[in-house]
Write an enzyme that holds these catalytic residues in place. Structure first.
Site, PDB file in Angstrom:
ATOM      1  N   SER A 230       0.854  -1.194   0.000  1.00 30.06           N
ATOM      2  CA  SER A 230       0.000   0.000   0.000  1.00 30.06           C
ATOM      3  C   SER A 230       0.886   1.240   0.000  1.00 30.06           C
ATOM      4  O   SER A 230       1.979   1.230   0.553  1.00 30.06           O
ATOM      5  CB  SER A 230      -0.894  -0.033   1.245  1.00 30.06           C
ATOM      6  N   ALA A 231       0.380   2.334  -0.608  1.00 26.25           N
ATOM      7  CA  ALA A 231       1.211   3.529  -0.782  1.00 26.25           C
ATOM      8  C   ALA A 231       1.226   4.457   0.427  1.00 26.25           C
ATOM      9  O   ALA A 231       2.234   5.106   0.701  1.00 26.25           O
ATOM     10  CB  ALA A 231       0.732   4.317  -2.008  1.00 26.25           C
TER      11      ALA A 231
ATOM     12  N   THR B 126     -11.420   2.699 -14.338  1.00 27.95           N
ATOM     13  CA  THR B 126     -10.428   3.625 -14.898  1.00 27.95           C
ATOM     14  C   THR B 126      -9.259   3.792 -13.941  1.00 27.95           C
ATOM     15  O   THR B 126      -9.466   4.040 -12.749  1.00 27.95           O
ATOM     16  CB  THR B 126     -11.101   4.989 -15.180  1.00 27.95           C
TER      17      THR B 126
ATOM     18  N   CYS C 160      -7.674   1.251  12.451  1.00 29.53           N
ATOM     19  CA  CYS C 160      -8.985   0.844  11.938  1.00 29.53           C
ATOM     20  C   CYS C 160      -9.928   0.464  13.075  1.00 29.53           C
ATOM     21  O   CYS C 160     -11.131   0.452  12.889  1.00 29.53           O
ATOM     22  CB  CYS C 160      -8.839  -0.331  10.980  1.00 29.53           C
TER      23      CYS C 160
HETATM   24  N1  PLP Z   1      -2.741  -4.457   6.330  1.00 30.69           N
HETATM   25  C1  PLP Z   1      -1.991  -3.878   7.268  1.00 30.69           C
HETATM   26  C2  PLP Z   1      -0.979  -4.683   8.009  1.00 30.69           C
HETATM   27  C3  PLP Z   1      -2.167  -2.524   7.576  1.00 30.69           C
HETATM   28  O1  PLP Z   1      -1.433  -1.956   8.523  1.00 30.69           O
HETATM   29  C4  PLP Z   1      -3.137  -1.789   6.847  1.00 30.69           C
HETATM   30  C5  PLP Z   1      -3.362  -0.363   7.163  1.00 30.69           C
HETATM   31  O2  PLP Z   1      -4.121   0.029   7.992  1.00 30.69           O
HETATM   32  C6  PLP Z   1      -3.888  -2.436   5.867  1.00 30.69           C
HETATM   33  C7  PLP Z   1      -3.660  -3.777   5.631  1.00 30.69           C
HETATM   34  C8  PLP Z   1      -4.914  -1.715   5.066  1.00 30.69           C
HETATM   35  O3  PLP Z   1      -4.297  -0.985   4.051  1.00 30.69           O
HETATM   36  P1  PLP Z   1      -5.071   0.229   3.350  1.00 30.69           P
HETATM   37  O4  PLP Z   1      -5.254   1.277   4.394  1.00 30.69           O
HETATM   38  O5  PLP Z   1      -4.166   0.652   2.238  1.00 30.69           O
HETATM   39  O6  PLP Z   1      -6.366  -0.311   2.853  1.00 30.69           O
END
Ligand code: PLP
Length: 391
Positions: free
Chosen positions: A209-210, A247, A337
């Site tokens: 992920s960026a 897109t 999260c």
């Molecule tokens: N996996 C891990 C270990 C993460 O730390 C995160 C970020 O919160 C994610 C997945 C989710 O990535 P994204 O926020 O790019 O959806």
């Protein structure tokens, strides 16, 4: 504000912002905003930007460009790996593959696993040790118990987002392969910080992920070994070789590429810097009475330090984070999260910490922009907040 929550997300690097801006509007770069699927010149320029970005990101993973699928982030890439694999197996063989994972995974893996279980997939949750690590022997035993179940999938994160604990991915992947299983790893926390080349990890699928590496939010990728086919989750246009319709967000992809290149070129220097800052933070926090370090000393990411308190039962976990915020320090009590809910961290619970300690965790996470003064002020703030709560 002192920002020590870089595992939740990072600020955009100025270089990344400049590169993205070139693809946003017409004035800055000809028809830079064009649709990469359009046949005209603007579309072709956008297509070149997307494909050259893909090539460079692929190179960082030791992969071929066609093995990189851009997604909306780590969450989608994890969902795609698990659901895409399970659905493909089911559609071809009429039986669901078994999914093996750990109790310490990110919800981006655990929640798709729960969803797949509702469809009929057998999900095996493996225990982690007191450091939050999965031992390859446990995986071996679990795979052995499956007997002749064909083509299971194993998903184990490279490093944990709450504790920084690194899993022995190469050994786990090798074990999985011995049993004919496919191996996925969520490398969201490690990409740009340690080696995530697929040949070094031995993984068949890798999530990145960026926005954890000073890139934009809303873009990530899944590396999928070219031998593996997944069922698409998004049907629509033929983008991403028919594997994800929609897109392409050219400016996000360009920003991802820029952030990844910057992370790679500064990796050695950043690692050394944050390692010494975290060592200083450990020393400063150790002076606070009753502090307990959750992040292990060995085999952990250099920029994360998670602590809790022996007298956590008398401390209010949420109030700790709010207290730090009032002191002007942004930290987290586990996965961003899940903050907002007062559940004890599922990761720390899986490591065997009592619920109160799993609730009162404070995670400091640094970036290449963190300064020594911020570390000193951050540690001092925690001392004050805990001191006030104990009065
Ligand atoms: N996996 C891990 C270990 C993460 O730390 C995160 C970020 O919160 C994610 C997945 C989710 O990535 P994204 O926020 O790019 O959806």
């Amino acid at each position: 504000m002192i920002y020590l929550d870089n595992s939740a997300t990072t600020p955009l690097a100025p270089e990344v912002a400049r590169r993205m801006n070139r693809w946003r509007d017409e004035a800055s770069m000809g028809a830079g905003f064009a649709n990469a699927s359009s046949a005209h010149r603007g579309g072709q320029r956008a297509r070149v930007e997307v494909e050259e970005s893909r090539e460079r990101i692929a190179m960082l993973l030791g992969a071929e460009p066609k093995e990189i699928i851009f997604t909306s982030g780590g969450t989608e890439a994890d969902n795609y790996a698990l659901k895409g694999y399970a659905l493909k197996e089911y559609s071809e063989r009429g039986i669901w593959p078994v999914l093996l994972t750990t109790r310490a995974e990110h919800h981006a893996v655990l929640h798709p696993a729960e969803f797949l279980a509702r469809l009929g997939v057998q999900v095996v949750y493996l225990d982690v040790d007191a450091d939050g690590r999965l031992h390859p022997d446990l995986l071996r035993a679990a795979l052995g118990r499956l007997g002749s179940m064909p083509h299971p999938i194993v998903s184990v994160m490279h490093a944990n987002n709450e504790t920084g604990t690194i899993n022995p991915i190469a050994q786990l992947a090798q074990t999985a392969h011995e049993f004919g299983a496919v191996f996925h790893t969520d490398a969201v926390q490690t990409f740009g910080k340690t080696n995530v080349r697929h040949d070094a990890l031995g993984a068949d699928m890798i999530t990145i992920s960026a926005h954890k590496i000073h890139g934009p939010k809303g873009i990530g990728a899944l590396y999928v070994n070219k031998e593996i086919e997944l069922e698409a989750l998004l049907h629509g246009g033929a983008q991403e070789r028919n594997r994800r319709g929609g897109t392409e967000p050219v400016e996000l992809i360009a920003g991802f590429d820029e952030a990844a290149a910057l992370a790679a070129s500064t990796q050695a220097e950043t690692t050394e810097r944050v390692r010494s800052l975290v060592a200083l933070l450990r020393t400063l926090l150790a002076e606070i009475e009753g502090v307990r370090f959750v992040t292990p000393h060995e085999a952990a990411l250099p920029h994360i330090l998670n602590v809790t308190f022996n007298d956590a039962a008398t401390l209010d976990g949420e109030a700790l984070i709010v207290g730090m915020d009032l002191e002007g320090v942004a930290v987290s009590n586990g996965s961003a999260c899940t903050s907002g809910s007062i559940q004890p961290s599922h990761v720390l619970s899986a490591m065997g910490l009592p619920p109160a300690q799993a609730k009162a965790a404070v995670r400091f996470s640094l970036s290449r922009y963190t300064t020594e003064q911020e570390i000193r002020n951050g540690a001092e703030a925690l001392r004050r907040v805990v001191g006030r709560m104990r009065r």
